[in-house]
Enzyme design. Sequence first.
Site, mmCIF file in Angstrom:
data_model
loop_
_atom_site.group_PDB
_atom_site.id
_atom_site.type_symbol
_atom_site.label_atom_id
_atom_site.label_comp_id
_atom_site.label_asym_id
_atom_site.label_seq_id
_atom_site.Cartn_x
_atom_site.Cartn_y
_atom_site.Cartn_z
ATOM 1 N N LYS A 1 6.570 0.809 7.128
ATOM 2 C CA LYS A 1 5.959 1.820 6.470
ATOM 3 C C LYS A 1 7.368 2.819 6.415
ATOM 4 O O LYS A 1 7.786 3.011 7.507
ATOM 5 C CB LYS A 1 4.900 2.716 7.357
ATOM 6 C CG LYS A 1 4.390 3.920 6.962
ATOM 7 C CD LYS A 1 3.104 4.244 7.706
ATOM 8 C CE LYS A 1 2.578 5.844 7.010
ATOM 9 N NZ LYS A 1 1.686 6.132 7.927
ATOM 10 N N ASP B 1 -8.917 10.629 9.997
ATOM 11 C CA ASP B 1 -8.861 10.198 8.490
ATOM 12 C C ASP B 1 -9.553 8.732 8.566
ATOM 13 O O ASP B 1 -9.061 7.744 7.719
ATOM 14 C CB ASP B 1 -7.433 10.199 7.988
ATOM 15 C CG ASP B 1 -7.575 10.015 6.304
ATOM 16 O OD1 ASP B 1 -8.806 10.457 5.877
ATOM 17 O OD2 ASP B 1 -6.687 9.505 5.793
ATOM 18 N N GLY C 1 0.836 -1.304 0.042
ATOM 19 C CA GLY C 1 0.071 -0.029 0.027
ATOM 20 C C GLY C 1 0.797 1.321 -0.209
ATOM 21 O O GLY C 1 1.989 1.133 0.311
ATOM 22 N N SER C 2 0.268 2.305 -0.324
ATOM 23 C CA SER C 2 0.932 3.585 -0.237
ATOM 24 C C SER C 2 -0.052 4.781 -0.174
ATOM 25 O O SER C 2 -1.295 4.727 -0.190
ATOM 26 C CB SER C 2 1.613 3.797 -1.537
ATOM 27 O OG SER C 2 0.813 4.090 -2.632
ATOM 28 N N GLY C 3 0.344 5.791 0.510
ATOM 29 C CA GLY C 3 -0.624 6.959 0.881
ATOM 30 C C GLY C 3 -0.073 8.247 0.767
ATOM 31 O O GLY C 3 1.277 8.343 0.130
ATOM 32 N N GLY C 4 -0.472 9.402 1.047
ATOM 33 C CA GLY C 4 0.026 10.709 1.050
ATOM 34 C C GLY C 4 1.235 10.813 2.023
ATOM 35 O O GLY C 4 2.054 11.741 2.006
ATOM 36 N N PHE C 5 1.296 9.940 3.120
ATOM 37 C CA PHE C 5 2.297 10.193 4.227
ATOM 38 C C PHE C 5 3.282 8.850 4.000
ATOM 39 O O PHE C 5 4.155 8.742 4.874
ATOM 40 C CB PHE C 5 1.666 9.955 5.468
ATOM 41 C CG PHE C 5 1.270 11.501 5.822
ATOM 42 C CD1 PHE C 5 2.030 12.372 6.316
ATOM 43 C CD2 PHE C 5 -0.273 11.789 5.493
ATOM 44 C CE1 PHE C 5 1.439 13.648 6.584
ATOM 45 C CE2 PHE C 5 -0.764 12.909 5.897
ATOM 46 C CZ PHE C 5 0.161 14.017 6.276
ATOM 47 N N GLY C 6 3.425 8.230 2.976
ATOM 48 C CA GLY C 6 4.561 7.178 2.742
ATOM 49 C C GLY C 6 4.064 5.996 2.198
ATOM 50 O O GLY C 6 2.798 5.726 1.695
ATOM 51 N N SER C 7 4.804 5.000 2.019
ATOM 52 C CA SER C 7 4.749 3.545 1.393
ATOM 53 C C SER C 7 4.558 2.540 2.446
ATOM 54 O O SER C 7 5.668 2.499 3.327
ATOM 55 C CB SER C 7 5.309 3.419 0.063
ATOM 56 O OG SER C 7 6.952 3.686 0.546
#
Length: 465
Positions: free
Chosen positions: A231, A339, A209-215
């Site tokens: 992470k 969130d 997974g990945s997102g706005g604050f890292g992978s």
Amino acid sequence: MNLVRNSYAMSSTSTQKFMTKDRENNMDFNVRKRKKEDSDVAATPMKKIKVCNITCSTEPCNKVQESVNMRKRRASDDGKMPRKKTRPSEGSVENFMKQWGKREASVDAGTSAKRMRCSDSTSITVSSPTESSADVSISTGSSTTGSSATRSSSSSTGSSSSGSSEKVIISHIFNNASLEEQKVFELASSGSTSRAEFENKYVQQAPIGSGGFGSVYAGFRKEDSLPVAIKHVPRDMVRRERVVCNGKVYYIILEVALMLKTGGLPGSVGQSAAISLLDWYALEHELILVLERPAYSLDLQKYLQINRGSLPEHEAKMILRQLVDAAIDMHAKGVFHRDIKLENTLIQRSSTGAPRLRVIDFGCGSFSTKTSFHSFCGTPAYAPPEWFDCRTYWARPTTVWQLGALFYSLLNDREYFSTSGFIHHHIKIDSELSQDCKMLLDMCLARNPMERATLQELQSFLALT
């Protein structure tokens, strides 16, 4: 001839009489007109005139002019003229702000500091790990746990490497905190800085997974083959905050502190709904978080796809019930996730009991306080209406709204939820739902945060259904 003269004389005399009469009429008209004008002026209300104390001067005109000049600006002893103060309407706003100064935050009274987003450049850049113990005196300004102060720091935590910068946000003051909470801040302000140590303890595998604050990557611990999630957060995305706890100053890694507060100290794996933090490494260019990875689990987004986009009502209510309990626990521990959504919620299947819900990703989180927030950090589609209406929101009502948005998504397979779509009536509650589900959605998705249900009210209602 005499007859002609007599006729001419009579005509001349009558003409003179007519002209004299005409002049008299004109004079009479002018007199009447002036009288009318005078009466109109007398009837008109007079404008109020400010009364001044004026005294006659017996001095010559040049003397009076000299006294007037005396009242003008004079040069100081060093020969410089004092600057002229202008009204706000004269000149630009910038000149006015330069002249009169901007608002300054008060250390003891708290604040008119400008509100900023968590990702903005309000945080200051620091590079020195030193911190004077004299700064601890500001901790006496508040007795409420989790209150914030507007003092900025000029130093970094000891875990930061020399030569690189960190972002330090505002201060939070925790007085009368428990020893466990103080231990959390102590741990969150430190961490290993050795990549070799990380590589010796863990094996990193494929990305998950990945997102706005890292992978995030799958992995396992070499010692006991424990499955972990790893992470990676780039250093410029690491959020630090200055915390004063029981008179001691800490520069904490915020996500580390929030996870330790909700999931427990290292060693207490799987004891709460929040995912446990096992280890962390504050390296030169990134922060590495080693997290618990529950077996047989997947996020609710993928779970919905497997179930063709929606769930039965009884299963959706079971998920909401667990998430409400988890939210109450998080806020009781002083954590505002900010969130909550399908992608940040895991469902852990079990062959022996009911599925278990787990909350992940505290990268957008903050400390839960009763004061309002003025910068939003999270998924804009699930921001509460008050953020769009007046750019402010509160921790608990926002959590209730996001739980309602998630519950709507569990029940509806035709469209994705968004706050803007809901408040503009592009998204509506399905009339075919049961009365219980419609009431739950109405309780969570009230536009006015003051009319929205509390977490405890949701918990009580769900216990009856």
